[in-house]
Design a protein around this motif. Sequence first.
Motif, PDB file in Angstrom:
ATOM      1  N   LEU A   1       0.737  -1.248  -0.173  1.00 13.36           N
ATOM      2  CA  LEU A   1      -0.177  -0.063  -0.031  1.00 13.36           C
ATOM      3  C   LEU A   1       0.918   1.216   0.112  1.00 13.36           C
ATOM      4  O   LEU A   1       0.659   2.315  -0.850  1.00 13.36           O
ATOM      5  CB  LEU A   1      -0.882  -0.041   1.159  1.00 13.36           C
ATOM      6  CG  LEU A   1      -1.986   1.048   1.384  1.00 13.36           C
ATOM      7  CD1 LEU A   1      -2.630   1.027   0.406  1.00 13.36           C
ATOM      8  CD2 LEU A   1      -2.685   1.193   2.502  1.00 13.36           C
ATOM      9  N   VAL A   2       1.807   1.208   0.807  1.00 11.83           N
ATOM     10  CA  VAL A   2       2.971   2.315   0.887  1.00 11.83           C
ATOM     11  C   VAL A   2       3.488   2.618  -0.532  1.00 11.83           C
ATOM     12  O   VAL A   2       3.716   3.807  -0.964  1.00 11.83           O
ATOM     13  CB  VAL A   2       3.782   2.314   1.962  1.00 11.83           C
ATOM     14  CG1 VAL A   2       4.757   3.313   1.796  1.00 11.83           C
ATOM     15  CG2 VAL A   2       3.235   2.538   3.219  1.00 11.83           C
ATOM     16  N   LEU A   3       4.205   1.435  -1.213  1.00 10.08           N
ATOM     17  CA  LEU A   3       4.577   1.395  -2.316  1.00 10.08           C
ATOM     18  C   LEU A   3       3.707   2.068  -3.411  1.00 10.08           C
ATOM     19  O   LEU A   3       4.129   2.939  -4.371  1.00 10.08           O
ATOM     20  CB  LEU A   3       5.294   0.163  -2.888  1.00 10.08           C
ATOM     21  CG  LEU A   3       6.493  -0.390  -2.089  1.00 10.08           C
ATOM     22  CD1 LEU A   3       6.903  -1.619  -2.590  1.00 10.08           C
ATOM     23  CD2 LEU A   3       7.525   0.801  -2.267  1.00 10.08           C
ATOM     24  N   ALA A   4       2.526   1.700  -3.355  1.00  8.53           N
ATOM     25  CA  ALA A   4       1.451   2.118  -4.446  1.00  8.53           C
ATOM     26  C   ALA A   4       1.117   3.737  -4.218  1.00  8.53           C
ATOM     27  O   ALA A   4       1.064   4.381  -5.221  1.00  8.53           O
ATOM     28  CB  ALA A   4       0.192   1.326  -4.222  1.00  8.53           C
ATOM     29  N   LEU A   5       0.981   4.112  -2.983  1.00  9.40           N
ATOM     30  CA  LEU A   5       0.945   5.682  -2.829  1.00  9.40           C
ATOM     31  C   LEU A   5       2.218   6.489  -3.254  1.00  9.40           C
ATOM     32  O   LEU A   5       1.923   7.413  -3.909  1.00  9.40           O
ATOM     33  CB  LEU A   5       0.777   5.783  -1.279  1.00  9.40           C
ATOM     34  CG  LEU A   5      -0.483   5.327  -0.695  1.00  9.40           C
ATOM     35  CD1 LEU A   5      -0.760   5.675   0.754  1.00  9.40           C
ATOM     36  CD2 LEU A   5      -1.838   6.175  -1.545  1.00  9.40           C
ATOM     37  N   ILE A   6       3.165   5.784  -3.051  1.00 10.52           N
ATOM     38  CA  ILE A   6       4.512   6.655  -3.527  1.00 10.52           C
ATOM     39  C   ILE A   6       4.585   6.447  -5.063  1.00 10.52           C
ATOM     40  O   ILE A   6       4.834   7.517  -5.719  1.00 10.52           O
ATOM     41  CB  ILE A   6       5.674   5.893  -2.958  1.00 10.52           C
ATOM     42  CG1 ILE A   6       5.849   5.814  -1.469  1.00 10.52           C
ATOM     43  CG2 ILE A   6       6.967   6.251  -3.748  1.00 10.52           C
ATOM     44  CD1 ILE A   6       6.978   5.323  -0.625  1.00 10.52           C
ATOM     45  N   GLY A   7       4.111   5.501  -5.596  1.00 10.83           N
ATOM     46  CA  GLY A   7       3.887   5.447  -7.101  1.00 10.83           C
ATOM     47  C   GLY A   7       3.050   6.514  -7.808  1.00 10.83           C
ATOM     48  O   GLY A   7       3.411   7.027  -8.867  1.00 10.83           O
ATOM     49  N   VAL A   8       1.865   6.614  -7.079  1.00 10.98           N
ATOM     50  CA  VAL A   8       0.786   7.451  -7.658  1.00 10.98           C
ATOM     51  C   VAL A   8       1.291   8.843  -7.544  1.00 10.98           C
ATOM     52  O   VAL A   8       1.230   9.678  -8.453  1.00 10.98           O
ATOM     53  CB  VAL A   8      -0.584   7.330  -6.944  1.00 10.98           C
ATOM     54  CG1 VAL A   8      -1.402   8.334  -7.235  1.00 10.98           C
ATOM     55  CG2 VAL A   8      -1.184   5.930  -7.380  1.00 10.98           C
ATOM     56  N   THR A   9       1.849   9.332  -6.397  1.00 13.36           N
ATOM     57  CA  THR A   9       2.462  10.443  -6.014  1.00 13.36           C
ATOM     58  C   THR A   9       3.479  10.761  -7.145  1.00 13.36           C
ATOM     59  O   THR A   9       3.589  11.962  -7.611  1.00 13.36           O
ATOM     60  CB  THR A   9       3.042  10.581  -4.524  1.00 13.36           C
ATOM     61  OG1 THR A   9       1.830  10.118  -3.778  1.00 13.36           O
ATOM     62  CG2 THR A   9       3.443  11.882  -4.434  1.00 13.36           C
ATOM     63  N   LEU A  10       4.579   9.957  -7.460  1.00 12.73           N
ATOM     64  CA  LEU A  10       5.504  10.359  -8.370  1.00 12.73           C
ATOM     65  C   LEU A  10       5.075  10.320  -9.729  1.00 12.73           C
ATOM     66  O   LEU A  10       5.527  11.167 -10.450  1.00 12.73           O
ATOM     67  CB  LEU A  10       6.558   9.283  -8.173  1.00 12.73           C
ATOM     68  CG  LEU A  10       7.564   8.841  -6.942  1.00 12.73           C
ATOM     69  CD1 LEU A  10       8.405   8.138  -7.143  1.00 12.73           C
ATOM     70  CD2 LEU A  10       8.440  10.455  -6.850  1.00 12.73           C
ATOM     71  N   SER A  11       4.307   9.550 -10.057  1.00 14.33           N
ATOM     72  CA  SER A  11       3.644   9.812 -11.663  1.00 14.33           C
ATOM     73  C   SER A  11       2.753  11.059 -11.498  1.00 14.33           C
ATOM     74  O   SER A  11       2.884  11.620 -12.785  1.00 14.33           O
ATOM     75  CB  SER A  11       2.712   8.417 -11.823  1.00 14.33           C
ATOM     76  OG  SER A  11       1.367   8.486 -11.003  1.00 14.33           O
ATOM     77  N   LEU A  12       2.063  11.456 -10.772  1.00 12.43           N
ATOM     78  CA  LEU A  12       1.482  13.070 -10.751  1.00 12.43           C
ATOM     79  C   LEU A  12       2.511  13.945 -10.834  1.00 12.43           C
ATOM     80  O   LEU A  12       2.210  14.921 -11.520  1.00 12.43           O
ATOM     81  CB  LEU A  12       0.686  13.142  -9.483  1.00 12.43           C
ATOM     82  CG  LEU A  12      -0.734  12.180  -9.251  1.00 12.43           C
ATOM     83  CD1 LEU A  12      -1.539  12.463  -8.141  1.00 12.43           C
ATOM     84  CD2 LEU A  12      -1.520  12.582 -10.710  1.00 12.43           C
ATOM     85  N   GLY A  13       3.312  14.014  -9.974  1.00 19.12           N
ATOM     86  CA  GLY A  13       4.447  14.924 -10.050  1.00 19.12           C
ATOM     87  C   GLY A  13       5.355  14.995 -11.274  1.00 19.12           C
ATOM     88  O   GLY A  13       5.491  15.853 -11.922  1.00 19.12           O
ATOM     89  N   ALA A  14       5.517  13.746 -12.043  1.00 22.57           N
ATOM     90  CA  ALA A  14       6.076  13.553 -13.509  1.00 22.57           C
ATOM     91  C   ALA A  14       5.334  13.923 -14.408  1.00 22.57           C
ATOM     92  O   ALA A  14       5.830  14.862 -15.341  1.00 22.57           O
ATOM     93  CB  ALA A  14       6.396  12.044 -13.716  1.00 22.57           C
TER      94      ALA A  14
END
Length: 146
Positions: free
Chosen positions: A14-27
């Motif tokens: 769950l933490v990894l998924a949240l980090i992935g979503v945050t990074l993709s929005l930032g990108a």
Amino acid sequence: MANRRGFTLLELLLVLALIGVTLSLGAMSLQNTMARERARGAVSDLKQAVWGGASFAASRGERYSLVFDGAKTVKLVRSRDQRVVRTVELPDSVTLNEPAGVLMSFTSPGMVVFNPRVGRYLDLTVDGEAKKLEVSKIGEVRVVQP
């Protein structure tokens, strides 16, 4: 109930998924910002090419021309030998809505001779928004809204 230590696999995923979503929005945000800055830079480069043509003509006593290839390239060319002095590549988000060929010429002492087909305004589309570059007789350029 036993004393638990550490995280479960579900919690880590769950933490990894949240980090992935945050990074993709930032990108995505960064890509949009970079595209806008490339467009702004291309307009600035085009303004500098016009000013440079007038400055070169005034300081060197030679005739220069601003030439558009009809697609994505604008060149400042010394008329005497067709030597390219400056090249401006327009990104995909910028379109110069002018006919291919000489847009304007610069003569000593730094005066601009406008192509009658183009006039003193260069029509641009920047990120889908229409803009005009107004060129003065001495090569000063400013962006005006149509």
